[in-house]
Motif scaffolding. Structure first.
Motif, PDB file in Angstrom:
ATOM      1  N   LEU B 184      19.564 -10.388  17.074  1.00 17.94           N
ATOM      2  CA  LEU B 184      19.850  -9.579  18.583  1.00 17.94           C
ATOM      3  C   LEU B 184      19.908  -8.241  18.540  1.00 17.94           C
ATOM      4  O   LEU B 184      20.907  -7.845  17.554  1.00 17.94           O
ATOM      5  CB  LEU B 184      20.714 -10.438  19.395  1.00 17.94           C
ATOM      6  N   ASP B 185      19.232  -7.583  19.196  1.00 18.99           N
ATOM      7  CA  ASP B 185      19.657  -6.102  19.333  1.00 18.99           C
ATOM      8  C   ASP B 185      21.182  -5.904  19.853  1.00 18.99           C
ATOM      9  O   ASP B 185      21.481  -6.395  20.803  1.00 18.99           O
ATOM     10  CB  ASP B 185      18.580  -5.493  20.381  1.00 18.99           C
ATOM     11  N   SER B 186      21.837  -4.968  19.159  1.00 10.63           N
ATOM     12  CA  SER B 186      23.203  -4.842  19.663  1.00 10.63           C
ATOM     13  C   SER B 186      23.413  -4.160  20.868  1.00 10.63           C
ATOM     14  O   SER B 186      24.415  -4.041  21.173  1.00 10.63           O
ATOM     15  CB  SER B 186      24.270  -4.002  18.372  1.00 10.63           C
ATOM     16  N   ILE B 187      22.520  -3.461  21.255  1.00 15.08           N
ATOM     17  CA  ILE B 187      22.594  -2.902  22.606  1.00 15.08           C
ATOM     18  C   ILE B 187      21.919  -3.462  23.831  1.00 15.08           C
ATOM     19  O   ILE B 187      22.684  -3.666  24.998  1.00 15.08           O
ATOM     20  CB  ILE B 187      22.033  -1.144  22.452  1.00 15.08           C
ATOM     21  N   THR B 188      20.780  -3.970  23.593  1.00 17.10           N
ATOM     22  CA  THR B 188      20.145  -4.848  24.870  1.00 17.10           C
ATOM     23  C   THR B 188      20.190  -6.174  24.773  1.00 17.10           C
ATOM     24  O   THR B 188      19.762  -6.968  25.466  1.00 17.10           O
ATOM     25  CB  THR B 188      18.934  -4.217  25.075  1.00 17.10           C
ATOM     26  N   ALA B 189      20.765  -6.950  23.212  1.00 17.53           N
ATOM     27  CA  ALA B 189      20.891  -8.222  23.205  1.00 17.53           C
ATOM     28  C   ALA B 189      19.293  -8.943  23.550  1.00 17.53           C
ATOM     29  O   ALA B 189      19.320 -10.021  23.691  1.00 17.53           O
ATOM     30  CB  ALA B 189      21.792  -9.180  24.131  1.00 17.53           C
TER      31      ALA B 189
ATOM     32  N   GLY C  73      28.545  -7.453  20.295  1.00 22.78           N
ATOM     33  CA  GLY C  73      26.906  -6.768  20.635  1.00 22.78           C
ATOM     34  C   GLY C  73      26.434  -7.392  21.954  1.00 22.78           C
ATOM     35  O   GLY C  73      26.928  -8.423  22.411  1.00 22.78           O
ATOM     36  N   GLY C  74      25.514  -6.425  22.581  1.00 27.40           N
ATOM     37  CA  GLY C  74      25.001  -6.788  23.709  1.00 27.40           C
ATOM     38  C   GLY C  74      25.794  -7.152  24.817  1.00 27.40           C
ATOM     39  O   GLY C  74      25.719  -8.170  25.658  1.00 27.40           O
ATOM     40  N   THR C  77      27.156 -10.833  24.798  1.00 26.02           N
ATOM     41  CA  THR C  77      26.365 -11.804  24.880  1.00 26.02           C
ATOM     42  C   THR C  77      25.393 -12.436  23.624  1.00 26.02           C
ATOM     43  O   THR C  77      25.163 -13.444  23.537  1.00 26.02           O
ATOM     44  CB  THR C  77      25.157 -11.469  25.822  1.00 26.02           C
ATOM     45  N   VAL C  78      25.677 -11.589  22.435  1.00 24.82           N
ATOM     46  CA  VAL C  78      25.153 -11.859  21.214  1.00 24.82           C
ATOM     47  C   VAL C  78      25.749 -13.312  20.775  1.00 24.82           C
ATOM     48  O   VAL C  78      24.952 -14.154  20.287  1.00 24.82           O
ATOM     49  CB  VAL C  78      25.288 -10.739  20.404  1.00 24.82           C
ATOM     50  N   LYS C 188      30.427  -1.534  21.316  1.00 29.20           N
ATOM     51  CA  LYS C 188      30.435  -2.953  21.179  1.00 29.20           C
ATOM     52  C   LYS C 188      31.840  -3.236  21.649  1.00 29.20           C
ATOM     53  O   LYS C 188      31.797  -4.884  21.751  1.00 29.20           O
ATOM     54  CB  LYS C 188      30.221  -3.184  19.636  1.00 29.20           C
TER      55      LYS C 188
END
Lengths: 161, 502, 324
Positions: B184-189, C73-74, C77-78, C188
């Protein structure tokens, strides 16, 4: 006189193959990057870095291919000359079989046969030594991990371990 | 003078029998988990965190810290003996350390890494006592743009890690970056390159990649050799470093220590970059760079000192700002808070006994580690006398166990086996794994910081040049890239001139 | 050496050995092995530390260790997304569920469905949010920020723990109400935003109370808090309402597992975590971050998820952040 192990534009040139694989991977990465959206330069998207890394990969792979064609490279066969190529192949086969067996059989039932096979296949160890090692080492490790470090190893369908 | 009083007070706390015991338990567990590849300090500390809650804050934190720096000592052992790095920071130790072992010099390699670790660890502590508050500003001077440039510098370092062709090393590095971005992209998930596989959503773990590319591939390569039995036939000459070894190592240890300490302060991959950078630095400074990769002791002494000094430096942002630079430090922060203490700018003044007690205990712990590790060298060297046909299967078993234990995930075992096979073919075709691993670690940080800096600068690329630290990193990277090319260019020009003359 | 000393040593040694040897009390019933609790934030932030304290207390009730796994991250949500996709619903993998899990699906394509992919277990607590700036900054109060932003649109940058977090959405709401434009920089989590604002890489930081030690030491200046009433620790700092923004943000959170968990296991986990948020030691740790327990049982939590999703939809629509 021409060295038979160093060829230029031939299908047996190992350098050429390495470069071609790199080029294909690079192309795939560029495509994935585009699919994930590049975004804009003041808010780069998920595919931004992938796209440019893919381009770099193609550049490097390209330079490998060029030097493979201009300077030549060793043939694929020469890389495996004078070695027992069957041994790594056997070990790889054992590992592949092990990865299929690990989940259904559990750690103990799959690693004991793996160890026994490896002990017998890479220059055979005598049975009287191989069997005790193959049984005792995995069981010992299993016990240490389960009892002392509270780490549960896969137990498989039969629930052994 | 104040410092002396404080240090004395600190030793008073650290020398309490109960604290000595906790310190010993900590460094002992640390050595154990450091030697076992895969089981890192993080899992050991998470499991033992509740145990430390019952005692005083001092003893609990002394034990946790002991596990951390203890594991740094043990980390190099498997790298040197069997080419399996236990963690990212000891990948670079494999390159020359394992070659030394193959030449029958496992003893000196282990010895110099123990002594180097001790010297670096001790220096880091003295520095921690004297200048901790002043250095806190380094940790926050690095914003996204600075990190991006530091990562670029780190990636350039990899050009020194390779003995073979440069395009191949760079291609490997790109593959490393791409592998690091899976998940998963750490910025946009958003999921990236997961091919719809659930297991890949979390990305690929470092441990299975490293153990496959190094450990399993090494075994596969060795099994094909019928006559040349490197590991077994080599005669073991010395157990400890000789005078010549020491002379060669003094400089690398000193430089590695300084580099490691400074980079260790930075939140994020400080220790990893430090160990790789130290290797590159020593190779660059060496009069005989061609020895590197073939068992140069400098290539073990420098990086090992660097990663231990980095472990000491990492305490600075935690103790002075309350900002943990890595997961291990964050666990320590958790231990502090659950004990009712809040690390931050006020910690040292409000709880001098605690701060100085911990620092003093780390000094004692380092001595304990040296005493604990030196006699073990003999034992480790004996391990190499095991017949290879027993040793190889055992190495495979241990990598499987180590990978499984690091994540409790069967999928990681598959990943390791796959990378073992890929690694074998890579090495057969002359592609080296170290650049891939370095890029794998740095790639995601590079990407994340690049994107953040572009958001911050509104898409202005000049930001990387306008900010002094960032500019310094980039120009250093440029110098490193161009410097090796200059002599080659000159030579080519001379050749052209000769051709024309003829 | 005194007898007391010897006794303490023996006691400490026994504790360590005991912890190492501890195995499941009853092999039949859940839990028989350590439970993994995913915390979708970097280690060392306010969520991480409060969840560790809660998990430690809950593990005593469960009789098995709870291992924290930080998957940051996210915007938080990750971790839950990974769990929803890959974990078995056997109760051995659970995750903290921040509000972004409900909000992000409204803003963009995601891999999970908050209504279907989780088994909600128990609601635990919420945050105190605040906006800070470096003590060396030109901004002495929120009014200064608004004035500067009016003159320099888009120049004011703020660090958040991720896109779509309450901090991001809240700041955008504030900006819309004041008629200014701010630039969000997604990090993060707390440890990273603290460093970013302290080093003046971003002008502002919008985050939960991880900034507290730095504010107390005078390294950061707290400009506002997003709670209903002023924080007892910072009586001089205005709330959103006092500044003319009629909002309260506390981003309440709970825990959930993957879809399809056995109700008996859910009940066991619920009971353990309920006891944990009633534990005085946990309440004390939460108080360090200005957090108070906000317990809701499994059914109430499920209802709450539906309500939150609806109210978030309205906010996202008005701000123009909804996915196309």
């Amino acid at each position: 006189m021409r060295d038979q192990t160093n060829v230029k534009l031939r299908l047996s040139n190992s350098e050429l193959w390495g470069g071609l694989i790199g080029l294909a991977l690079g192309g795939f990465v560029i495509w994935s990057g585009l699919k994930l959206k590049l975004g804009t330069i003041n808010d780069p998207g998920s595919g931004y870095v992938l796209f440019y890394t893919g381009i770099l990969m193609c550049v490097f792979a390209g330079s490998i291919i060029i030097s493979a064609i201009t300077e030549g490279g060793p043939t694929l066969a020469s890389r495996w000359e004078n070695v027992r190529w069957s041994k790594p192949l056997l070990v790889i086969a054992c590992l592949a079989a092990f990865s299929f067996a690990l989940e259904p059989l559990g750690f103990l039932l799959s690693s004991i046969p793996l160890l026994l096979l490896l002990l017998r296949l890479i220059d055979p160890v005598r049975w009287t030594l191989a069997i005790p090692i193959a049984v005792l080492v995995p069981s010992g490790m299993w016990w240490v991990l389960k009892r002392l470090l509270l780490i549960q190893l896969p137990s498989g369908l039969f629930g052994i371990g | 003078m104040d410092t002396l009083v404080n240090v004395a007070h600190g030793f008073g706390v650290a020398l309490l029998p109960i604290n000595l015991l906790y310190c010993f338990i900590g460094v002992f567990i640390g050595t154990l988990v450091g030697v076992l590849p895969g089981i890192g300090p993080i899992s050991a500390m998470s499991l033992l965190l509740p145990v430390t809650l019952s005692g005083t804050p001092e003893s609990g934190i002394i034990m946790m810290a002991g596990i951390y720096y203890g594991s740094m000592y043990g980390g190099s052992t498997t790298s040197i003996l069997v080419n399996i790095p236990g963690e990212a920071a000891s990948v670079v130790t494999c390159i020359d350390g394992h070659q030394m072992a193959k030449q029958g010099r496992a003893g000196p390699a282990l010895g110099i890494s123990a002594f180097g670790s001790f010297i670096a660890g001790t220096f880091a502590l003295v520095a921690l006592m004297l200048v901790a508050p002043k250095l806190a500003s380094i940790a926050i001077a690095f914003g996204p743009a600075e990190y991006f440039s530091l990562m670029v510098l780190g990636l350039v370092v990899l050009t020194f890690l390779t003995q073979g062709s440069m395009p191949k090393a760079l291609l490997m590095a790109c593959i490393g970056v791409v592998l690091g971005l899976i998940g998963l992209d750490s910025i946009t998930a958003q999921p990236r390159l997961t091919f719809g596989r659930m297991e890949l959503i979390d990305g690929i773990g470092l441990v299975p990649v490293v153990m496959g590319l190094f450990g399993v591939a090494e075994v596969l390569l060795n099994t094909e050799q019928a006559i040349k039995r490197d590991i077994i036939n080599a005669k073991i000459t010395h157990l400890l470093p000789t005078k010549a070894d020491w002379q060669a190592s003094t400089g690398p240890v000193a430089r590695g220590t300084l580099l490691g300490f400074l980079l260790g302060i930075l939140p994020g991959g400080g220790a990893v970059v430090a160990s790789f950078a130290s290797y590159a630095l020593e190779k660059r400074l060496s009069k005989t760079p061609e020895r590197f990769g073939h068992g140069a002791i400098e290539g073990v002494a420098g990086p090992e000192s660097a990663n231990n000094a980095a472990a000491g430096g990492a305490f600075i942002p935690l103790m002075t700002l309350g900002i943990p630079p890595n997961v291990v430090m964050a666990l320590l922060l958790g231990a502090f808070v659950i004990h009712g203490l809040q690390p931050g700018p006020l910690l040292i003044t409000q709880n001098p006994g605690l701060f100085w007690g911990i620092v003093a205990s780390m000094y004692i712990g380092n001595v304990m580690l040296l005493i604990l590790n030196l006699p073990m060298i003999g034992m480790w060297v004996q391990l190499l006398k095991l017949p290879y046909n027993i040793l190889f299967p055992l190495i495979i078993l241990f990598t499987i166990l180590g990978v499984y234990c690091s994540s409790n995930n069967v999928f990681d075992v598959y990943v390791m086996i796959a990378f073992g096979i890929i690694g074998y073919f890579m090495r057969k075709l002359g592609y080296e794994p170290a650049p891939l691993v370095l890029a794998f670690v740095l790639g995601p940080m590079l990407e994340n910081n690049l994107r953040k800096s572009l958001i911050l600068s509104q898409g202005d690329l000049w930001t990387f040049v306008q900010r002094p630290i960032s500019a310094a990193c980039l120009s250093l990277a440029l110098v490193l890239l161009i410097a090796p090319l200059l002599p080659a260019l000159r030579k080519k020009r001379e050749l052209v001139a000769l051709d024309e003359g003829a | 050496m005194s007898r007391y000393g010897l006794k303490t040593i023996a006691f400490a040694a026994m504790q360590v050995v005991g912890a190492l040897l501890a195995t499941a009390a009853n092999a039949q019933d859940y839990p028989t092995k350590p439970v993994t609790l995913i915390v979708p934030w970097p280690a060392g932030g306010s969520t991480d530390i409060s969840m560790r304290a809660i998990a430690d207390s809950a593990s005593k009730v469960l009789g098995q260790p709870i291992v924290i796994d930080n998957k940051a991250g996210g915007g938080g949500t990750v971790g839950p997304a990974t769990m929803a996709a890959a974990a078995k619903p056997d109760g051995y993998t659970i995750s903290q569920i921040p509000i972004t899990v409900f909000r992000l699906p409204l803003m963009q394509e995601v891999s999970w469905d908050p209504a279907k992919d989780f088994t909600y277990i128990v609601h635990l607590t919420g945050y105190t949010f605040g906006v800070t700036t470096s003590a060396e900054s030109q901004f002495k109060s929120w009014k200064d920020v608004v004035e500067f932003a009016k003159a320099n649109p888009g120049k004011v940058t703020y660090a958040t723990p991720g896109t779509g977090t309450s901090l991001h959405v809240g700041m955008e709401q504030i900006a819309a109400m004041s008629g200014i434009k701010l630039t969000q920089v997604p990090f993060k989590g707390g440890a990273e935003t603290n460093a970013a604002v302290l080093g003046q890489h971003t002008m502002l930081q919008a985050d939960s109370t991880g900034w507290r030690p730095l504010v107390d030491a005078g390294k950061l200046r707290l400009l506002m808090v997003w709670t209903g009433a002023r924080s007892p620790n910072y009586p001089d700092v205005p709330t959103l309402k006092e500044l003319g923004y009629p909002m309260v943000y506390d981003s309440p959170f709970g825990i959930a597992g993957p879809k399809g968990m056995d109700p008996k296991i859910v009940a066991k986990l619920h009971d353990a975590f309920k006891k944990a948020v009633e534990d005085p030691a946990v309440i004390a740790t939460l108080a360090k971050y200005d957090m108070v327990p906000n317990y809701k049982n499994t059914d109430d939590y499920k209802k709450f998820v539906v309500e939150v999703t609806e109210s978030e939809r309205k906010v996202i629509d008005t701000l123009g952040l909804a996915k196309k």
